[in-house]
Write an enzyme that holds these catalytic residues in place. Structure first.
Site, PDB file in Angstrom:
ATOM      1  N   ASP A   1       0.852  -1.188   0.000  1.00  0.00           N
ATOM      2  CA  ASP A   1       0.000   0.000   0.000  1.00  0.00           C
ATOM      3  C   ASP A   1       0.895   1.248   0.000  1.00  0.00           C
ATOM      4  O   ASP A   1       1.912   1.290   0.702  1.00  0.00           O
ATOM      5  CB  ASP A   1      -0.901  -0.013   1.249  1.00  0.00           C
ATOM      6  CG  ASP A   1      -2.069   0.953   1.130  1.00  0.00           C
ATOM      7  OD1 ASP A   1      -3.210   0.478   1.103  1.00  0.00           O
ATOM      8  OD2 ASP A   1      -1.837   2.177   1.066  1.00  0.00           O
TER       9      ASP A   1
ATOM     10  N   ASN B   1     -12.843  -3.313   2.795  1.00  0.00           N
ATOM     11  CA  ASN B   1     -13.816  -2.248   2.973  1.00  0.00           C
ATOM     12  C   ASN B   1     -14.806  -2.282   1.812  1.00  0.00           C
ATOM     13  O   ASN B   1     -14.414  -2.481   0.659  1.00  0.00           O
ATOM     14  CB  ASN B   1     -13.102  -0.893   3.034  1.00  0.00           C
ATOM     15  CG  ASN B   1     -12.175  -0.806   4.234  1.00  0.00           C
ATOM     16  OD1 ASN B   1     -12.491  -1.298   5.307  1.00  0.00           O
ATOM     17  ND2 ASN B   1     -11.017  -0.193   4.054  1.00  0.00           N
TER      18      ASN B   1
ATOM     19  N   GLY C   1     -15.841   2.650   4.045  1.00  0.00           N
ATOM     20  CA  GLY C   1     -14.599   3.397   3.854  1.00  0.00           C
ATOM     21  C   GLY C   1     -13.819   2.979   2.622  1.00  0.00           C
ATOM     22  O   GLY C   1     -12.614   3.211   2.529  1.00  0.00           O
ATOM     23  N   GLN C   2     -14.516   2.379   1.641  1.00  0.00           N
ATOM     24  CA  GLN C   2     -13.830   1.935   0.417  1.00  0.00           C
ATOM     25  C   GLN C   2     -13.554   3.131  -0.487  1.00  0.00           C
ATOM     26  O   GLN C   2     -14.470   3.894  -0.814  1.00  0.00           O
ATOM     27  CB  GLN C   2     -14.694   0.911  -0.327  1.00  0.00           C
ATOM     28  CG  GLN C   2     -14.007   0.339  -1.569  1.00  0.00           C
ATOM     29  CD  GLN C   2     -14.844  -0.732  -2.267  1.00  0.00           C
ATOM     30  OE1 GLN C   2     -16.014  -0.953  -1.934  1.00  0.00           O
ATOM     31  NE2 GLN C   2     -14.246  -1.393  -3.250  1.00  0.00           N
ATOM     32  N   SER C   3     -12.282   3.308  -0.878  1.00  0.00           N
ATOM     33  CA  SER C   3     -11.942   4.438  -1.748  1.00  0.00           C
ATOM     34  C   SER C   3     -11.585   4.012  -3.170  1.00  0.00           C
ATOM     35  O   SER C   3     -11.606   4.840  -4.081  1.00  0.00           O
ATOM     36  CB  SER C   3     -10.785   5.244  -1.146  1.00  0.00           C
ATOM     37  OG  SER C   3      -9.629   4.444  -1.019  1.00  0.00           O
TER      38      SER C   3
ATOM     39  N   HIS D   1     -10.399  -5.412  -2.873  1.00  0.00           N
ATOM     40  CA  HIS D   1      -9.043  -5.589  -2.352  1.00  0.00           C
ATOM     41  C   HIS D   1      -9.116  -5.958  -0.877  1.00  0.00           C
ATOM     42  O   HIS D   1     -10.000  -5.510  -0.149  1.00  0.00           O
ATOM     43  CB  HIS D   1      -8.192  -4.323  -2.534  1.00  0.00           C
ATOM     44  CG  HIS D   1      -8.834  -3.062  -2.059  1.00  0.00           C
ATOM     45  ND1 HIS D   1      -9.830  -2.429  -2.773  1.00  0.00           N
ATOM     46  CD2 HIS D   1      -8.643  -2.322  -0.944  1.00  0.00           C
ATOM     47  CE1 HIS D   1     -10.212  -1.346  -2.117  1.00  0.00           C
ATOM     48  NE2 HIS D   1      -9.526  -1.268  -0.994  1.00  0.00           N
TER      49      HIS D   1
ATOM     50  N   HIS E   1      -6.847  -5.819   2.567  1.00  0.00           N
ATOM     51  CA  HIS E   1      -5.677  -5.257   3.233  1.00  0.00           C
ATOM     52  C   HIS E   1      -5.092  -6.334   4.144  1.00  0.00           C
ATOM     53  O   HIS E   1      -5.830  -6.956   4.914  1.00  0.00           O
ATOM     54  CB  HIS E   1      -6.062  -4.073   4.134  1.00  0.00           C
ATOM     55  CG  HIS E   1      -6.708  -2.924   3.426  1.00  0.00           C
ATOM     56  ND1 HIS E   1      -6.061  -1.729   3.185  1.00  0.00           N
ATOM     57  CD2 HIS E   1      -7.959  -2.763   2.928  1.00  0.00           C
ATOM     58  CE1 HIS E   1      -6.872  -0.881   2.578  1.00  0.00           C
ATOM     59  NE2 HIS E   1      -8.045  -1.492   2.408  1.00  0.00           N
TER      60      HIS E   1
HETATM   61  P1  AMP Z   1      -9.775   1.348   0.618  1.00  0.00           P
HETATM   62  O1  AMP Z   1      -9.843   2.671   1.331  1.00  0.00           O
HETATM   63  O2  AMP Z   1     -10.164   0.171   1.444  1.00  0.00           O
HETATM   64  O3  AMP Z   1     -10.488   1.417  -0.720  1.00  0.00           O
HETATM   65  O4  AMP Z   1      -8.231   1.107   0.314  1.00  0.00           O
HETATM   66  C1  AMP Z   1      -7.577   1.616  -0.798  1.00  0.00           C
HETATM   67  C2  AMP Z   1      -6.110   1.578  -0.481  1.00  0.00           C
HETATM   68  O5  AMP Z   1      -5.399   1.744  -1.692  1.00  0.00           O
HETATM   69  C3  AMP Z   1      -5.626   2.688   0.453  1.00  0.00           C
HETATM   70  O6  AMP Z   1      -5.044   2.094   1.614  1.00  0.00           O
HETATM   71  C4  AMP Z   1      -4.619   3.445  -0.377  1.00  0.00           C
HETATM   72  O7  AMP Z   1      -3.515   3.907   0.372  1.00  0.00           O
HETATM   73  C5  AMP Z   1      -4.217   2.419  -1.412  1.00  0.00           C
HETATM   74  N1  AMP Z   1      -3.713   2.934  -2.670  1.00  0.00           N
HETATM   75  C6  AMP Z   1      -4.246   3.907  -3.443  1.00  0.00           C
HETATM   76  N2  AMP Z   1      -3.527   4.076  -4.569  1.00  0.00           N
HETATM   77  C7  AMP Z   1      -2.511   3.174  -4.505  1.00  0.00           C
HETATM   78  C8  AMP Z   1      -1.412   2.856  -5.355  1.00  0.00           C
HETATM   79  N3  AMP Z   1      -1.206   3.494  -6.519  1.00  0.00           N
HETATM   80  N4  AMP Z   1      -0.557   1.878  -4.971  1.00  0.00           N
HETATM   81  C9  AMP Z   1      -0.735   1.234  -3.786  1.00  0.00           C
HETATM   82  N5  AMP Z   1      -1.758   1.487  -2.945  1.00  0.00           N
HETATM   83  C10 AMP Z   1      -2.625   2.455  -3.297  1.00  0.00           C
END
Ligand code: AMP
Length: 115
Positions: free
Chosen positions: A32, A88, A94-96, A101, A103
């Site tokens: 990450d 998430n 809290g999924q962004s 994926h 973690h």
């Molecule tokens: P979520 O908030 O559960 O959707 O997790 C998305 C994760 O992706 C976050 O922990 C970010 O730090 C991570 N992330 C976003 N862009 C990248 C990237 N280019 N390479 C690695 N991790 C990333």
């Protein structure tokens, strides 16, 4: 109009770099970019699916496969004292990034409950 690729699809397609930990033909594990623990690795399927909210009975085989792959990644990372696996889902979760994926967080004492 073709929907924009997610950042994770761009990693899968080799368009942007990632620090890859392990991969096979179906799954990819990479560090990450914003680690929340000394070890923070993401595990994704290489096919596009938004979240666990989108799976059904037909997905059971590869979902079992990704769980075993997560175990393999944790072993590869040497997380012998334990670790946490989190996914998430949606905005309340809290999924962004809208690509499923998991973690893997480890190498520190994690607290419960999460925020
Ligand atoms: P979520 O908030 O559960 O959707 O997790 C998305 C994760 O992706 C976050 O922990 C970010 O730090 C991570 N992330 C976003 N862009 C990248 C990237 N280019 N390479 C690695 N991790 C990333």
């Amino acid at each position: 109009m073709t929907p924009a690729k997610t950042i994770f699809k761009r990693i899968i397609d080799g368009e942007i770099p990632a620090k890859i930990v392990l991969e096979n033909e179906r799954f990819l594990a990479f560090h990450d970019v914003s680690p929340q623990a000394p070890v923070h690795v993401l595990v994704i399927p290489k096919h596009e699916i938004v979240s666990l909210a989108d799976v059904g009975p037909a997905d059971a085989a590869w979902l079992g496969g990704i769980m075993v792959f997560i175990r393999d990644v944790a072993e590869h990372l040497g997380l012998s004292k334990g670790y946490r696996v989190v996914t998430n889902i949606g905005s309340d979760g809290g999924q962004s990034v809208p690509h499923l994926h998991f973690h893997i967080l480890g190498q520190r004492q994690l607290q419960w409950p999460p925020g």
